[in-house]
Design an enzyme around this catalytic site. Structure first.
Site, PDB file in Angstrom:
ATOM      1  N   ASP A  57       0.828  -1.210   0.000  1.00 10.24           N
ATOM      2  CA  ASP A  57       0.000   0.000   0.000  1.00 10.24           C
ATOM      3  C   ASP A  57       0.860   1.258   0.000  1.00 10.24           C
ATOM      4  O   ASP A  57       0.489   2.272  -0.584  1.00 10.24           O
ATOM      5  CB  ASP A  57      -0.987   0.004   1.172  1.00 10.24           C
ATOM      6  CG  ASP A  57      -2.284   0.721   0.798  1.00 10.24           C
ATOM      7  OD1 ASP A  57      -2.803   0.446  -0.297  1.00 10.24           O
ATOM      8  OD2 ASP A  57      -2.754   1.567   1.572  1.00 10.24           O
ATOM      9  N   GLU A  99       0.020  10.672   5.340  1.00  9.17           N
ATOM     10  CA  GLU A  99      -0.144   9.236   5.199  1.00  9.17           C
ATOM     11  C   GLU A  99       1.181   8.558   4.855  1.00  9.17           C
ATOM     12  O   GLU A  99       1.494   7.491   5.377  1.00  9.17           O
ATOM     13  CB  GLU A  99      -1.183   8.964   4.105  1.00  9.17           C
ATOM     14  CG  GLU A  99      -1.763   7.575   4.168  1.00  9.17           C
ATOM     15  CD  GLU A  99      -3.064   7.503   3.384  1.00  9.17           C
ATOM     16  OE1 GLU A  99      -4.013   8.243   3.727  1.00  9.17           O
ATOM     17  OE2 GLU A  99      -3.127   6.729   2.431  1.00  9.17           O
ATOM     18  N   GLU A 151     -11.223   5.970  -2.201  1.00 12.07           N
ATOM     19  CA  GLU A 151     -11.217   6.341  -0.777  1.00 12.07           C
ATOM     20  C   GLU A 151     -12.358   5.658  -0.023  1.00 12.07           C
ATOM     21  O   GLU A 151     -12.180   5.211   1.117  1.00 12.07           O
ATOM     22  CB  GLU A 151     -11.328   7.866  -0.612  1.00 12.07           C
ATOM     23  CG  GLU A 151     -10.148   8.650  -1.185  1.00 12.07           C
ATOM     24  CD  GLU A 151      -8.850   8.476  -0.392  1.00 12.07           C
ATOM     25  OE1 GLU A 151      -8.581   7.382   0.130  1.00 12.07           O
ATOM     26  OE2 GLU A 151      -8.085   9.461  -0.319  1.00 12.07           O
ATOM     27  N   GLU A 221      -9.493  -3.174  -6.247  1.00 13.30           N
ATOM     28  CA  GLU A 221      -9.423  -3.222  -4.778  1.00 13.30           C
ATOM     29  C   GLU A 221      -9.473  -4.675  -4.277  1.00 13.30           C
ATOM     30  O   GLU A 221      -8.745  -5.043  -3.360  1.00 13.30           O
ATOM     31  CB  GLU A 221     -10.547  -2.389  -4.154  1.00 13.30           C
ATOM     32  CG  GLU A 221     -10.379  -0.881  -4.312  1.00 13.30           C
ATOM     33  CD  GLU A 221      -9.231  -0.291  -3.488  1.00 13.30           C
ATOM     34  OE1 GLU A 221      -8.801  -0.929  -2.508  1.00 13.30           O
ATOM     35  OE2 GLU A 221      -8.769   0.808  -3.839  1.00 13.30           O
TER      36      GLU A 221
HETATM   37  C1  HMH Z   1      -5.290  -0.023  -2.504  1.00 11.35           C
HETATM   38  C2  HMH Z   1      -5.738   1.222  -1.839  1.00 11.35           C
HETATM   39  N1  HMH Z   1      -6.963   1.676  -2.087  1.00 11.35           N
HETATM   40  C3  HMH Z   1      -7.411   2.798  -1.512  1.00 11.35           C
HETATM   41  C4  HMH Z   1      -6.621   3.509  -0.660  1.00 11.35           C
HETATM   42  C5  HMH Z   1      -7.198   4.737  -0.009  1.00 11.35           C
HETATM   43  O1  HMH Z   1      -6.346   5.674   0.396  1.00 11.35           O
HETATM   44  C6  HMH Z   1      -5.315   3.005  -0.416  1.00 11.35           C
HETATM   45  N2  HMH Z   1      -4.469   3.632   0.436  1.00 11.35           N
HETATM   46  N3  HMH Z   1      -4.921   1.865  -1.011  1.00 11.35           N
END
Ligand code: HMH
Length: 233
Positions: A57, A99, A151, A221
């Site tokens: 991520d 973040e 999001e 996702e």
């Molecule tokens: C895969 C993914 N989808 C959405 C977000 C939302 O910020 C993230 N950080 N990572």
């Protein structure tokens, strides 16, 4: 009382996005109630899976920053009511700055060496998809819908891990708070309002493109969660 001859939808005046969420409910749930998310919520999560998610991520978010910046440019180029939009999107860019710092701190706490992380194929595919959306040819309406969807999946997924009755391990509470908190829920709602405003006045063709793009987001996702938890246990 519902006026005669009107369907429930007409009375409730569902937004475009809410209509899609009803129509594609199972696909949406596939992304927001994935077995990996459920394993966090019920406390059975495999920490090695969480570490994979963390590293992957982090790489994703770096591409996501560029995507959100491209949405900001599209909003700025629109001469309509998008002045408020640019501020909403800019605050999203600012939040991504925090973040990235959070990912670095969290990775060091979990012993994940971010410089060693190799992006897995589903992550590459997702970033490639984002890159396509950064093209100036992609309409603002389509891009802002995708931004909301990306999001919203995290907000909805992680909020589920914080709900009453969940058994999320204390080590993962902070990650869940990051996306599952009410403030982020409100932020997603402002993105949803912007997207809906644009979708209401878009052409059928543009609306159709936005819907297809949202479905692609949901698919990416699911593939992304699958990297950490393939559901085989
Ligand atoms: C895969 C993914 N989808 C959405 C977000 C939302 O910020 C993230 N950080 N990572």
């Amino acid at each position: 009382m519902e006026p005669k001859g009107k369907t429930r939808e007409e009375v409730e005046k569902l937004t475009v996005i809410d209509t899609w969420l009803r129509k594609h409910r199972l696909i949406y749930l596939g992304a927001t109630r994935h077995s990996f998310v459920i394993s966090i919520r019920d406390g059975t999560v495999d920490f090695s899976g969480f570490k994979i998610w963390l590293g992957q991520d982090y790489k994703f978010v770096r591409a996501f920053v560029a995507f959100v910046a491209s949405v900001l440019i599209k909003a700025w180029k629109e001469s309509d009511e998008s002045e408020g939009d640019t501020e909403v999107i800019l605050s999203g860019v600012a939040a991504l700055n925090d973040e990235i710092a959070w990912f670095k701190k969290e990775a060091s706490g979990f012993g994940v060496q971010l410089s060693d992380v190799v992006q897995e194929q589903p992550n590459r595919d997702y970033c490639r998809f984002l890159e396509g959306l950064m093209s100036p040819e992609v309409e603002y309406t389509v891009a802002i819908t995708a931004y909301w969807g990306i999001e919203a999946v995290y907000q909805d997924s992680f909020a589920h891990c914080l709900e009453h009755g969940s058994n999320t391990p204390s080590e993962l509470q902070e990650a869940c708070q990051r996306w599952g908190n009410d403030g982020f829920g409100q932020y997603c709602n402002s993105l949803k309002n912007i997207a809906n405003r644009r979708l209401e006045k878009a052409s059928d063709e543009e609306r159709r493109k936005a819907e297809v793009t949202l479905l692609s987001v949901l698919e990416h996702e699911v593939d992304f969660w699958n990297m950490s938890h393939d559901g085989s246990d």
